[in-house]
Write an enzyme that holds these catalytic residues in place. Structure first.
Site, PDB file in Angstrom:
ATOM      1  CD  GLN A   1      -2.912  -0.971   2.404  1.00  0.00           C
ATOM      2  OE1 GLN A   1      -2.799  -1.753   3.323  1.00  0.00           O
ATOM      3  NE2 GLN A   1      -3.819  -0.015   2.385  1.00  0.00           N
ATOM      4  CG  HIS A   2       0.309   3.603   2.414  1.00  0.00           C
ATOM      5  ND1 HIS A   2      -0.934   4.169   2.547  1.00  0.00           N
ATOM      6  CD2 HIS A   2       0.443   2.751   3.472  1.00  0.00           C
ATOM      7  CE1 HIS A   2      -1.518   3.698   3.635  1.00  0.00           C
ATOM      8  NE2 HIS A   2      -0.718   2.824   4.210  1.00  0.00           N
TER       9      HIS A   2
ATOM     10  CG  ASP B   1      -0.035  -4.985   1.753  1.00  0.00           C
ATOM     11  OD1 ASP B   1      -0.877  -4.162   2.172  1.00  0.00           O
ATOM     12  OD2 ASP B   1       1.188  -4.895   1.994  1.00  0.00           O
TER      13      ASP B   1
END
Length: 484
Positions: free
Chosen positions: A81-82, A239
């Protein structure tokens, strides 16, 4: 052709260090082929990766899967992520991706929280209070430090979006991963144009958000992957949302993931909005929500303590009154970014094994404190805690979680839950099922259950007391600790 009962699907987990691919029989959940390939991450204050390495690793992982990958009828990508991926007008990376664990944007995070009106405003609008891990803070950092890169950017993507787009030729994402950016409003489930304007990001650069159960596209023919042209491509997701799918979670079932960092989460029907910032109000990949809390110090920190003591990681001994807060990398939960490890209560008769047990206790204490915030008030406190991640296989971790939680603990036998969740999402495209129902049909959460024991309230209270008393010291900056 493979001797499978049903159509084959591919689930992918593109994580920080590697990309894994599983070919799964959609009818039974049997993994018929797998592959894995690494990619590199820079060290130092920044954490960056070249997205083209993710693509190369995906190609290699699928090559290892062989003919079953070519037979697959659908594919889905689960990813870290991110991460901020910036692409030019040819679809090539403008610069390496800024990853979730790149914390250089901490000053921008603090500034953005203040500029929009404080933590509660952010939590109400986006579900989360942005920290340095969130994509919006990374874009703000890039605009401030590398304006030429921002000017060259024609598309902004997350890691799983990048790989999905290379398969389909279309810019898409999903609500689960979008909810970790800081520029997606959880109330309206749309991009927040005021936040985007504040950081100078044109919404036209962002991917289309594909709804749960929708097809993101089909595999195009101008690539070198062993997929047939026209293979269905699912939306994919982040995820944690993929792992939730992989476990087939029902609302209220608690999960603790023990890895380099630790996470606790549960599916919820209620939209989360925690103004303290402890709980990130993520969306899940199905249409519900995935409130989640993360600690920075988990298995790696405890292993480091074991190495310093010259002990095997399982060589724990029952503790006495010693407390060890293993905040070796600072800490996110509790919010102590400047903290370091702290030891209290050392005596002549304290043993090395007791110190190691204290490190386990300190790490689990932080996760259980966050779990209390993650779970809805009506969640069943006696429901088994699902323990996943690399640490879940360790006896010392299992017994520490069991003793400090007071809950029964289930250890799912299935591995690679992110890739399995992606595969369940791909299977859902073919069968019309809820991906979580697919995973439950595959029985992915099957595993032994450790019975509940009496919760060790004394140890929990002692650690909480030390943490409270030491807060002024833990909050001091490194410079002030050195007397500068």
């Amino acid at each position: 052709m493979s001797a499978a009962e049903g159509p084959l699907v591919v689930g992918v987990d593109t994580s920080t260090q590697s990309t894994k691919a599983l070919v799964v029989d959609a009818a039974t959940g049997e993994v018929v082929a797998s592959g894995q390939a690494p990619h590199t991450v820079t060290s130092g204050t920044g954490r960056e990766s070249d997205p083209r390495q993710w693509w190369d690793a995906l190609c290699e992982a699928l090559r290892q899967c062989g003919e079953p990958a070519h037979e697959a009828a659908a594919v889905s990508i689960g990813g870290q992520q991110h991460g901020l991926v910036t692409l030019d007008d040819r679809g090539e990376p403008v610069r390496p991706a800024l990853l979730w664990n790149d914390v250089r944007s901490a000053p921008q995070a603090r500034r953005l929280v203040e500029e929009l009106g404080g933590a509660k405003v952010w939590a109400d609008r986006t579900g989360s209070v942005p920290a340095a891990s969130f994509t919006v803070t990374k874009w703000a950092w890039l605009a401030e430090h590398e304006p030429a890169a921002v000017r060259a950017t024609r598309a902004v993507r997350l890691p799983h979006d990048y790989l999905t787009e290379r398969l389909t030729g279309q810019g898409t994402t999903d609500r689960g991963d979008a909810s970790g950016t800081g520029w997606w409003a959880s109330g309206s489930e749309a991009y927040d144009e005021e936040i985007l304007a504040r950081v100078g990001l044109d919404p036209a650069l962002l991917p289309r958000v594909v709804g749960p159960g929708e097809v993101a596209g089909t595999v195009r023919d101008s690539h070198d992957l062993p997929f047939s042209k026209g293979t269905l491509v699912a939306a994919g997701t982040g995820d944690n949302a993929a792992a939730a799918l992989g476990l087939g979670l029902h609302p209220g079932t608690p999960v603790m993931s023990l890895g380099t960092s630790g996470t606790v989460y549960a599916v919820s029907r209620r939209r989360p909005a925690d103004p303290t910032g402890t709980v990130a109000g993520f969306a899940d990949a199905r249409g519900d929500w995935l409130p989640l809390a993360c600690t920075l110090n988990c298995t790696l920190a405890v292993d480091r303590v074991a190495a310093l003591l010259g002990l095997d990681r399982e060589a724990v001994e029952p503790g006495t009154g010693v407390t060890l807060l293993p905040y070796l990398d600072g800490e996110r939960t509790p919010d102590l970014p400047n903290a370091s490890g702290l030891l209290h209560g050392l005596r002549h008769d304290t043993t090395a094994g007791q110190l190691l047990q204290a490190a386990y206790d300190g790490a689990v204490h932080a996760l259980l404190g966050a779990l209390d915030r993650v779970l809805d008030k009506d969640a069943d406190p006696s429901a088994p805690l699902l323990l996943i991640g690399g640490g879940a296989r360790g006896t010392a971790w299992q017994q520490t979680v069991r003793r400090l939680s007071g809950r029964p603990v289930r250890i799912p036998e299935a591995k690679e839950l992110v890739a399995l969740g992606a595969a369940a999402q791909a299977a859902g495209l073919l069968t019309g099922e809820d991906p979580a129902a697919v995973a439950r049909r595959w029985d992915t959460a099957r595993g032994p259950v450790l019975d509940a024991v009496r919760r060790d309230e004394e140890t929990l209270a002692r650690i909480s007391g030390v943490l409270s008393d030491a807060a002024p010291l833990l909050e001091r900056s490194p410079e002030s600790r050195q007397g500068r």
